[in-house]
Design an enzyme around this catalytic site. Structure first.
Site, PDB file in Angstrom:
ATOM      1  N   CYS A   1     -27.500 -37.462  43.416  1.00  0.00           N
ATOM      2  CA  CYS A   1     -27.836 -38.511  42.451  1.00  0.00           C
ATOM      3  C   CYS A   1     -26.952 -38.393  41.213  1.00  0.00           C
ATOM      4  O   CYS A   1     -26.488 -39.405  40.670  1.00  0.00           O
ATOM      5  CB  CYS A   1     -29.311 -38.432  42.068  1.00  0.00           C
ATOM      6  SG  CYS A   1     -29.848 -36.826  41.440  1.00  0.00           S
TER       7      CYS A   1
ATOM      8  N   HIS B   1     -31.912 -33.161  33.601  1.00  0.00           N
ATOM      9  CA  HIS B   1     -32.445 -33.689  34.859  1.00  0.00           C
ATOM     10  C   HIS B   1     -33.961 -33.547  34.926  1.00  0.00           C
ATOM     11  O   HIS B   1     -34.535 -32.525  34.565  1.00  0.00           O
ATOM     12  CB  HIS B   1     -31.804 -32.937  36.037  1.00  0.00           C
ATOM     13  CG  HIS B   1     -31.868 -33.657  37.338  1.00  0.00           C
ATOM     14  ND1 HIS B   1     -33.039 -33.855  38.029  1.00  0.00           N
ATOM     15  CD2 HIS B   1     -30.889 -34.232  38.084  1.00  0.00           C
ATOM     16  CE1 HIS B   1     -32.787 -34.516  39.147  1.00  0.00           C
ATOM     17  NE2 HIS B   1     -31.495 -34.763  39.208  1.00  0.00           N
TER      18      HIS B   1
END
Length: 487
Positions: free
Chosen positions: A295, A322
């Site tokens: 991602c 994150h």
């Protein structure tokens, strides 16, 4: 404000609602009958509410500096339904702005010119290709979001058919099926499933919005013969992360009914790591195992690509902030990874990321130029990449932002790069964003050759949309994008 202007504003809102209501069945007809996907500056208009359509029209003012209303776009959508259009993605917003700049006039004549490539190109016999079977191996966070996107896109010439999911069998199958369906139906982060879901316990299927999905119970790929379920020439999307090399993923190809395997994690060895929009052109017809990278890699590579093309990148550091993931612990417990054993909801956790090195697989010209690190933070979704770069030439924040804004609205990277210029946005505002990454213009710093950019990304949903774009590409689901991008 006097009473008359107040009533005027309220009446205008109601009038626009009525026009948007007229637009919805036309958009649906174009999708189902002509395989035309209508968008408004990259935001899909299909299957959207009246309020969402009005809100997306308002968005145009932010990116183009000009007003666009349903009064401008409805005549264009109406004319599109009369032109016997062939399959394409058509940006009604861009057409609307161009039509206004011309001073209006005959909408149908305007569209015959702008959409000449697809006018009278509709195939009434539906010979636009054969549907491609897709199997989701693993049904966790990414697997369920992929299912949502694939179900949403079923029909309209998309040609991808979610035929099955593969999970491990656990005791009471009926109870397991109900739990799987419930997890698809309700999501704490992304909200409820948009539609209906039913379960057939005897057939072991979950039907979502008319899409019958076989649930296959297996402990390993070799246990499965997909042809026994009427599945053939399928792409297996491996969401487990258990196997990341050719030997492990190759197990899928040994199953009857499978032609390709796509990994939703960084691949190892010689497996091609694909960031759609950047290096999907590297996919060869005979590639049977591919990776959709990570991602974070998907979020940063498109921005790095356009910056390197325009300014050049000499060196840089990528710091990822994150959201925590299922790999971490809810409370302190043993974990094989450094620091990841500590409670995810209670700590910021400094950890490593391979995203900076992975950039080189998609952008070889940046090999060895970037370093990276990551901090896991106590939120369940949406992350941020901070790009601290030394550019090849000098610039300033205004110029840099203007360039990135133009890339986000009028380039081939429109689906990958989004752009926001608000002093009030926070991480939750980007839940459900379909772009690979979103540039936060207000946070941009640029002084000479030094630049710092902040790129948000929905590490679950935005990434899942990138995976589906790869699926479409390898399944030969290709659409013209009109009007043509200028950059």
């Amino acid at each position: 404000m006097s009473q008359q202007p107040l009533e005027t504003v309220f009446q205008e809102w109601h009038d626009n609602q009525a026009l948007a209501e007229q637009m919805i069945p036309l958009i649906g007809s174009l999708y189902r009958h002509n395989n035309v996907v209508t968008t408004l500056y990259g935001r899909s208009l299909f299957n959207r509410s009246v309020i969402r359509i009005l809100k997306d029209h308002r968005f145009v003012r932010k990116v183009e500096g000009t007003e666009l209303s349903v009064q401008d776009t409805l005549p264009l959508v109406q004319a599109m339904t009369e032109l016997n259009l062939g399959p394409a993605h058509v940006d009604v917003g861009k057409l609307g702005v161009a039509f206004k700049k011309r001073g209006g006039g005959d909408a149908k004549a305007f569209l015959r010119e702008e959409l000449a490539e697809i006018v009278d190109a509709h195939d009434a016999d539906g010979n636009n290709g054969q549907p491609k079977d897709v199997v989701l191996y693993g049904f966790g966070r990414i697997g369920r979001l992929l299912a949502r996107v694939l179900v949403e896109k079923a029909g309209g010439g998309n040609l991808l058919r979610l035929r099955a999911i593969v999970v491990r069998g656990r005791g009471d199958i009926a109870k397991d099926l109900e739990k799987r369906a419930s997890l698809l139906r309700r999501d704490s982060v992304h909200g409820p499933f948009d539609g209906t879901i039913s379960v057939d316990y005897e057939a072991r299927t979950i039907t979502a919005n008319g899409n019958m999905i076989q649930v296959i119970y297996a402990d390993k790929p070799s246990d499965i013969d997909y042809t026994a379920y009427g599945i053939d020439n399928a792409v297996v999307v491996d969401n487990t992360g258990i196997w990341r090399d050719e030997a492990g993923l190759g197990q899928h190809l040994e199953c009857k009914g499978v032609s390709k395997a796509l990994l939703t994690a960084p691949g190892k060895g010689d497996i091609k790591n694909i960031v759609f929009g950047i290096n999907h052109g590297d996919i060869a017809e005979d590639d049977t195992i591919l990776s959709a990278a990570s991602c974070t890699t998907n979020a940063i590579v498109p921005v790095l690509k356009v910056l390197n093309d325009e300014y050049g990148i000499e060196t840089g550091h990528v710091e990822t902030v994150h959201a925590y993931t299922n790999d971490q612990n809810l409370i302190d417990n043993y974990h094989k990874g450094d620091r990841r054993g500590r409670s995810a909801p209670l700590n910021m956790v400094l950890t490593e990321t391979g995203a900076a090195k992975a950039v080189a697989k998609a952008l070889p010209e940046l090999s060895g130029k970037l370093t990276g690190n990551a901090i896991r933070v106590p939120i369940p979704n949406v992350s941020m990449a901070i790009l601290n770069l030394t550019l090849g030439r000098e610039t300033d924040a205004v110029s840099l932002n203007d360039y990135l804004r133009r890339m986000s609205i009028d380039s081939s990277y429109q689906k990958q790069i989004d752009y926001v210029d608000s002093p009030e946005v926070v991480s939750s505002d980007f839940v459900g964003n379909r772009h690979a990454g979103i540039v936060d213009a207000k946070a941009t710093i640029a002084n000479g050759k030094q630049a710092v950019l902040y790129v948000w990304y929905d590490n679950e949903f935005g990434y899942s949309c990138q995976v589906v774009r790869i699926l479409q590409h390898i399944s030969n689901v290709r659409f013209l994008k009109l009007p043509r991008a200028q950059a």
